[in-house]
Design an enzyme around this catalytic site. Structure first.
Site, PDB file in Angstrom:
ATOM      1  N   LYS A 139       0.840  -1.212   0.000  1.00 22.57           N
ATOM      2  CA  LYS A 139       0.000   0.000   0.000  1.00 22.57           C
ATOM      3  C   LYS A 139       0.871   1.257   0.000  1.00 22.57           C
ATOM      4  O   LYS A 139       0.656   2.163  -0.794  1.00 22.57           O
ATOM      5  CB  LYS A 139      -0.896   0.004   1.246  1.00 22.57           C
ATOM      6  CG  LYS A 139      -1.566   1.340   1.508  1.00 22.57           C
ATOM      7  CD  LYS A 139      -2.408   1.338   2.764  1.00 22.57           C
ATOM      8  CE  LYS A 139      -1.674   1.578   4.057  1.00 22.57           C
ATOM      9  NZ  LYS A 139      -1.420   2.976   4.432  1.00 22.57           N
ATOM     10  N   ASN A 140       1.859   1.294   0.898  1.00 25.15           N
ATOM     11  CA  ASN A 140       2.621   2.535   1.059  1.00 25.15           C
ATOM     12  C   ASN A 140       3.644   2.773  -0.046  1.00 25.15           C
ATOM     13  O   ASN A 140       4.291   3.817  -0.074  1.00 25.15           O
ATOM     14  CB  ASN A 140       3.275   2.579   2.442  1.00 25.15           C
ATOM     15  CG  ASN A 140       2.228   2.789   3.527  1.00 25.15           C
ATOM     16  OD1 ASN A 140       1.084   3.128   3.221  1.00 25.15           O
ATOM     17  ND2 ASN A 140       2.606   2.577   4.777  1.00 25.15           N
TER      18      ASN A 140
ATOM     19  N   ARG B  22       0.430  14.433  13.222  1.00 22.84           N
ATOM     20  CA  ARG B  22       0.894  14.247  11.845  1.00 22.84           C
ATOM     21  C   ARG B  22       0.844  15.506  10.974  1.00 22.84           C
ATOM     22  O   ARG B  22       0.152  15.554   9.954  1.00 22.84           O
ATOM     23  CB  ARG B  22       0.124  13.102  11.179  1.00 22.84           C
ATOM     24  CG  ARG B  22       0.264  11.801  11.934  1.00 22.84           C
ATOM     25  CD  ARG B  22      -0.452  10.672  11.257  1.00 22.84           C
ATOM     26  NE  ARG B  22       0.261  10.145  10.125  1.00 22.84           N
ATOM     27  CZ  ARG B  22      -0.205   9.177   9.343  1.00 22.84           C
ATOM     28  NH1 ARG B  22      -1.382   8.662   9.590  1.00 22.84           N
ATOM     29  NH2 ARG B  22       0.495   8.732   8.324  1.00 22.84           N
TER      30      ARG B  22
ATOM     31  N   ARG C  18      -9.101  -0.276   4.410  1.00 17.09           N
ATOM     32  CA  ARG C  18      -8.286   0.769   3.781  1.00 17.09           C
ATOM     33  C   ARG C  18      -6.932   0.227   3.355  1.00 17.09           C
ATOM     34  O   ARG C  18      -6.377   0.651   2.346  1.00 17.09           O
ATOM     35  CB  ARG C  18      -8.036   1.918   4.775  1.00 17.09           C
ATOM     36  CG  ARG C  18      -9.232   2.787   5.000  1.00 17.09           C
ATOM     37  CD  ARG C  18      -8.861   3.967   5.837  1.00 17.09           C
ATOM     38  NE  ARG C  18      -7.725   4.683   5.229  1.00 17.09           N
ATOM     39  CZ  ARG C  18      -7.180   5.763   5.727  1.00 17.09           C
ATOM     40  NH1 ARG C  18      -7.646   6.273   6.839  1.00 17.09           N
ATOM     41  NH2 ARG C  18      -6.174   6.353   5.125  1.00 17.09           N
TER      42      ARG C  18
ATOM     43  N   ASP D  77       4.495   0.469  11.881  1.00 18.10           N
ATOM     44  CA  ASP D  77       3.319  -0.170  11.264  1.00 18.10           C
ATOM     45  C   ASP D  77       3.172  -1.646  11.636  1.00 18.10           C
ATOM     46  O   ASP D  77       2.191  -2.285  11.253  1.00 18.10           O
ATOM     47  CB  ASP D  77       3.385  -0.044   9.732  1.00 18.10           C
ATOM     48  CG  ASP D  77       3.176   1.386   9.275  1.00 18.10           C
ATOM     49  OD1 ASP D  77       2.742   2.218  10.089  1.00 18.10           O
ATOM     50  OD2 ASP D  77       3.459   1.676   8.091  1.00 18.10           O
TER      51      ASP D  77
ATOM     52  N   CYS E 173      -5.167  13.045  13.156  1.00 15.15           N
ATOM     53  CA  CYS E 173      -5.453  11.664  12.804  1.00 15.15           C
ATOM     54  C   CYS E 173      -5.386  10.836  14.075  1.00 15.15           C
ATOM     55  O   CYS E 173      -4.787  11.265  15.064  1.00 15.15           O
ATOM     56  CB  CYS E 173      -4.450  11.266  11.735  1.00 15.15           C
ATOM     57  SG  CYS E 173      -3.729   9.675  11.823  1.00 15.15           S
TER      58      CYS E 173
END
Ligand code: EPU
Length: 428
Positions: free
Chosen positions: A22-23, A121, A396, A304, A116
């Protein structure tokens, strides 16, 4: 709103294929804004953040044709140089459109992302870097409005290591005039993947994978083909799930070389790992041993993966200490894990996890993406049923997680809103 119903107790067995990262996919899709030629990408993960990015880029005029896990982008008709609040508020990574739009078209308007769940952030470093390259930036009505006829190369030292900040400035520098030096650059494999794509588009970048990126601006970038790197966080999530359930699983389509710290920690927990470049077999025959760590930037322990390893520690044979140093509020899963019978205390930025022999199912609430993944892992080992609410967080960032888990033998089911309301009452 969908929920996940998991009945714990099954040992995960079999094979699972890990999706594209994803990133890496999110910045790489934004790189489509940098050229009027075709960009062919493979190994695209099918998850909601990618769909949100697709919507965002399409409304700018980027053409995208997706077929399975491949996508072709064409930026010949990009005309709407704006990322509106509606989209940015659902996905902070929308900020990654700022650098590419500004450097190619001389102007960009991107909504300021708000706070968030995991921390404040801010994006001040993205702004500071672009200003150093000569951009005029105004903040008005919640938008970052950036203008620059031509960005100019310069030396930028960010105050901290920032992943998307590095990616934004790197993309901006590819078409700037002269040389840009990015000091304190993020070395994450996803940044490397983006840099490699940019090089195949004609960018001149040296120092890839180090904290000093040197970019010689070019007049134009061209089309390219690129395979998105494998998702190391998804891989680590499955590895923790297998370890927690005492399973035996082969992960395919992984990049073992970017998972060093996670694999070391799993070995420390008692897992037997057999690896080659693209596959990892994990076998776990005993109750996990506790593993302590601090999150840091790559190649350190990734923030993460913190929540997923915490879930594993919940059932370990002893006490572990987990310190979060990247985000100030990334322990929201702790209260929910405790609802499942875990014993975790927080002292400042450290969570102290006392392993318990068993967890017991309960209704819980997902608060962010990786927190949701930790609840899934805990639910897979908990006795009885766990109903996880707000799994849109999970959707997501994970590509069909329940389908993959179910193929490994997990008892996991997505339940729609109405049915889940009744179950929620039944489960108390
Ligand atoms: N920071 C600032 N100012 C900035 C930029 C960052 O103060 O201008 C601070 C942040 O508040 C944070 C730290 O610097 O405390 C590091 O943040 P970073 O900018 O590196 O995070 P990010 O780029 O917003 C990416 C990933 C995150 C991952 C972090 C850290 C993407 C799209 N997102 O976020 O992924 O946690 O790097 O590795 O690449 C996830 O996938 O679950 C996720 C949250």
């Amino acid at each position: 709103m969908d929920k996940l119903l998991i009945t714990g107790g099954a040992r995960l067995m079999g094979e699972v294929s890990i999706s594209g990262a994803k990133n890496a996919a999110l910045p790489i899709l934004c790189a489509g804004l940098l050229t009027s030629d075709d960009l062919h990408l493979t190994n695209l993960p099918l998850l909601n953040d990618v769909s949100t990015m697709e919507k965002l880029l399409r409304q700018m005029g980027l053409r995208m044709s997706i077929s399975g896990n491949s996508v072709t982008l064409n930026g010949n008709d990009v005309h709407h140089l704006e990322a509106p609040y509606d989209m940015v508020k659902t996905m902070r990574a929308s900020i990654l459109a700022l650098g590419p739009l500004l450097t190619r078209f001389g102007e960009a308007k991107v909504s300021l992302p708000g706070g968030c769940a995991i921390g404040a952030r801010p994006v001040d470093q993205h702004i500071k870097g672009l200003q150093a390259m000569g951009a005029e930036i105004t903040l008005e009505a919640g938008y970052i409005h950036a203008k620059a006829k031509k960005l100019k190369g310069t030396r930028i030292v960010t105050d901290m290591i920032t992943v998307t900040g590095t990616e934004n400035l790197l993309m901006a520098a590819t078409l700037a005039e002269g040389e840009t030096i990015l000091e304190n650059a993020a070395c994450e494999p996803e940044v490397v993947d983006l840099a490699n794509l940019l090089v195949s588009m004609g960018a001149q970048i040296s120092g890839i994978g180090t904290s000093r990126l040197v970019i010689q601006g070019v007049a134009k970038l061209h089309g390219a083909q690129h395979q998105i790197i494998s998702d190391r966080v998804e891989a680590a999530t499955f590895l923790c799930a297998v370890a927690a359930t005492g399973g035996d699983v082969i992960l395919k389509n992984v990049r073992t070389d970017i998972l060093d710290v996670a694999l070391d920690k799993l070995r420390e927990s008692g897992a037997i790992l057999t690896t080659d470049m693209e596959t990892i077999r994990i076998q776990m025959a005993s109750r996990p041993k506790p593993i302590s760590f601090r999150t840091t930037e790559y190649p350190g322990f990734p923030t993460d993966m913190q929540a997923q390893f915490m879930a594993l520690n919940c059932i370990a044979n002893g006490t572990s200490h987990i310190t979060e140093t990247i985000f100030e509020n990334r322990f929201m899963h702790v209260q929910e894990l405790n609802r499942l019978g875990a014993s975790i205390d927080i002292e400042g930025h450290t969570a102290i996890v006392q392993g318990t022999e068993k967890l017991v199912g309960a209704p819980v609430m997902a608060t962010d993406l990786r927190a949701s993944a930790s609840l899934v892992i805990a639910a897979l080992v908990a006795e009885g049923d766990t109903l996880i609410d707000r799994i849109y967080h999970l959707d997501r960032g994970y590509d069909r997680m329940e389908v993959k888990l179910s193929a490994l033998g997990a008892t996991i089911k997505r339940v729609s809103h109405q049915i889940s309301e009744t179950m929620h009452h039944a489960l108390g």
